[in-house]
Write an enzyme that holds these catalytic residues in place. Sequence first.
Site, mmCIF file in Angstrom:
data_model
loop_
_atom_site.group_PDB
_atom_site.id
_atom_site.type_symbol
_atom_site.label_atom_id
_atom_site.label_comp_id
_atom_site.label_asym_id
_atom_site.label_seq_id
_atom_site.Cartn_x
_atom_site.Cartn_y
_atom_site.Cartn_z
ATOM 1 N N ASP A 64 43.259 39.747 43.013
ATOM 2 C CA ASP A 64 42.687 41.063 43.297
ATOM 3 C C ASP A 64 42.474 41.186 44.809
ATOM 4 O O ASP A 64 42.730 40.246 45.559
ATOM 5 C CB ASP A 64 41.377 41.268 42.532
ATOM 6 N N SER A 65 42.003 42.320 45.264
ATOM 7 C CA SER A 65 41.888 42.557 46.707
ATOM 8 C C SER A 65 40.643 41.926 47.321
ATOM 9 O O SER A 65 40.549 41.784 48.532
ATOM 10 C CB SER A 65 41.860 44.063 46.981
ATOM 11 N N GLY A 66 39.673 41.562 46.480
ATOM 12 C CA GLY A 66 38.410 41.044 46.985
ATOM 13 C C GLY A 66 37.343 42.107 47.122
ATOM 14 O O GLY A 66 36.160 41.802 47.195
ATOM 15 N N GLY A 67 37.743 43.360 47.141
ATOM 16 C CA GLY A 67 36.788 44.444 47.354
ATOM 17 C C GLY A 67 35.853 44.683 46.190
ATOM 18 O O GLY A 67 34.663 44.916 46.373
ATOM 19 N N PHE A 68 36.381 44.602 44.964
ATOM 20 C CA PHE A 68 35.557 44.935 43.801
ATOM 21 C C PHE A 68 34.369 43.991 43.662
ATOM 22 O O PHE A 68 33.249 44.415 43.408
ATOM 23 C CB PHE A 68 36.382 44.919 42.513
ATOM 24 N N ASP A 118 41.230 49.017 47.714
ATOM 25 C CA ASP A 118 40.972 50.427 47.433
ATOM 26 C C ASP A 118 39.486 50.705 47.578
ATOM 27 O O ASP A 118 38.673 49.794 47.665
ATOM 28 C CB ASP A 118 41.452 50.805 46.029
ATOM 29 N N GLN A 161 43.206 55.873 42.020
ATOM 30 C CA GLN A 161 41.804 56.240 41.900
ATOM 31 C C GLN A 161 41.698 57.751 41.681
ATOM 32 O O GLN A 161 42.700 58.442 41.575
ATOM 33 C CB GLN A 161 41.031 55.798 43.151
ATOM 34 N N GLY A 188 39.271 51.966 38.483
ATOM 35 C CA GLY A 188 38.070 52.787 38.331
ATOM 36 C C GLY A 188 37.661 53.073 36.901
ATOM 37 O O GLY A 188 36.782 53.899 36.674
ATOM 38 N N ASP A 238 43.695 43.135 32.476
ATOM 39 C CA ASP A 238 42.978 41.905 32.811
ATOM 40 C C ASP A 238 41.517 42.063 32.419
ATOM 41 O O ASP A 238 40.959 43.154 32.502
ATOM 42 C CB ASP A 238 43.072 41.590 34.312
ATOM 43 N N CYS A 276 44.843 31.965 11.487
ATOM 44 C CA CYS A 276 45.121 31.590 12.881
ATOM 45 C C CYS A 276 45.722 30.194 12.958
ATOM 46 O O CYS A 276 45.274 29.269 12.281
ATOM 47 C CB CYS A 276 43.836 31.664 13.705
ATOM 48 N N CYS A 278 45.856 28.361 15.786
ATOM 49 C CA CYS A 278 45.394 27.660 16.991
ATOM 50 C C CYS A 278 44.789 26.301 16.650
ATOM 51 O O CYS A 278 44.384 26.038 15.505
ATOM 52 C CB CYS A 278 44.418 28.511 17.791
ATOM 53 N N CYS A 281 41.236 26.456 14.988
ATOM 54 C CA CYS A 281 41.198 26.851 13.575
ATOM 55 C C CYS A 281 41.822 25.805 12.659
ATOM 56 O O CYS A 281 41.463 25.707 11.489
ATOM 57 C CB CYS A 281 41.893 28.205 13.397
ATOM 58 N N HIS A 306 40.200 29.478 21.297
ATOM 59 C CA HIS A 306 40.589 30.347 20.175
ATOM 60 C C HIS A 306 40.780 31.790 20.635
ATOM 61 O O HIS A 306 41.760 32.443 20.262
ATOM 62 C CB HIS A 306 39.543 30.307 19.055
#
Length: 369
Positions: A64-68, A118, A161, A188, A238, A276, A278, A281, A306
Amino acid sequence: MTISSHNAYGSTIKGLTTSQLEEIGCQIILGNTYHLALRPTSELIDELGGLHKFMNWPRALLTDSGGFQMVSLLHLADITEKGVTFQSPVDGKPMLLTPEESIQIQNRIGADIIMALDDVVKTTITGPRIEEAMYRTLRWIDRCIAAHKRPHDQNLFGIVQGGLDPVLRDICVKGLVDRDLPGYAIGGLAGGEDKDSFWRVVAQCTAALPEDKPRYVMGVGYPLDIVVCSALGADMYDCVYPTRTARFGTALVPEGVLKLKHQAMAHDTRPIDQMCECMVCKNYSRAYIHCLVTKDAMGSQLLSYHNLFYMMKLSRDLHSSIVEGRFPEFVCKFLQKMFPEGDVPQWVCNAMEVAGIDISSCCSPFPSS
């Protein structure tokens, strides 16, 4: 589905190794630029051969940009045309993150996809600030493009945005598409807005963004949201939700969630999900995980494994249903399992109607709000 890393170092998934993530089928991890820049620093990561080598991850990475994080985790001093000014977590002094510095940090980290800085505004905010942030995001994308020194091996995505305003979103989409970027994110959202507003923004943006480039809805991780947004044309997501909810003792299942902390689980010898495949499970009971979930780190590790397995399988099944031309059938089966009484939320019904998917077979005549 992008698995988000979220801890003090920004380069691990809590409780799981990279080999376990490969085993689960994970193809891409989101690295937290803010945490990585603080510790171990982007300079050290660069010196040691980049983030892939540093964390022993041979597959794709996104940063990510680091801003959030600077906006969400720290007291924000100011956002100006120059960049984001915030308080240093080390000594409390003002620090400035500019679009140029954000790109330089991400160039050093070396992820395959990097995000433009942003101007982030919550969708619950109204008024002139939304318009200001949208136009600033467009101005900053040009500074990000100019600062990007590795365009041949790192794909720079722009972020749409504009809050919940269709006119502003449209202006931002057109501006970013004009820059002919490798991919586009819808930013956003997932910030407290109502679901009907949420899906309408996604539908508007995906319809206007190029079909031959990735369309990434940031911060979205609930299975239902992912299925709905995919129907509307989104490709990437994400979220820390699968691992964060695991740490609270909750497992993801086709019916929704299973709360392993509940006393009813104490003597339940069944696996989390009998269907499942996995490792968790196959080997552990609900009763065993219930014993661990509040007392031992192993409980959250098993649930994280899981939950990520569940999300990876959901993503693969979703993808194959699209490729094989049976996506509407997939959506109906997914909704029938999650809403066996037919009480599919009204916003989902509205979204599916716009997406052109008939879900009448899994809805009651009076869907829930």
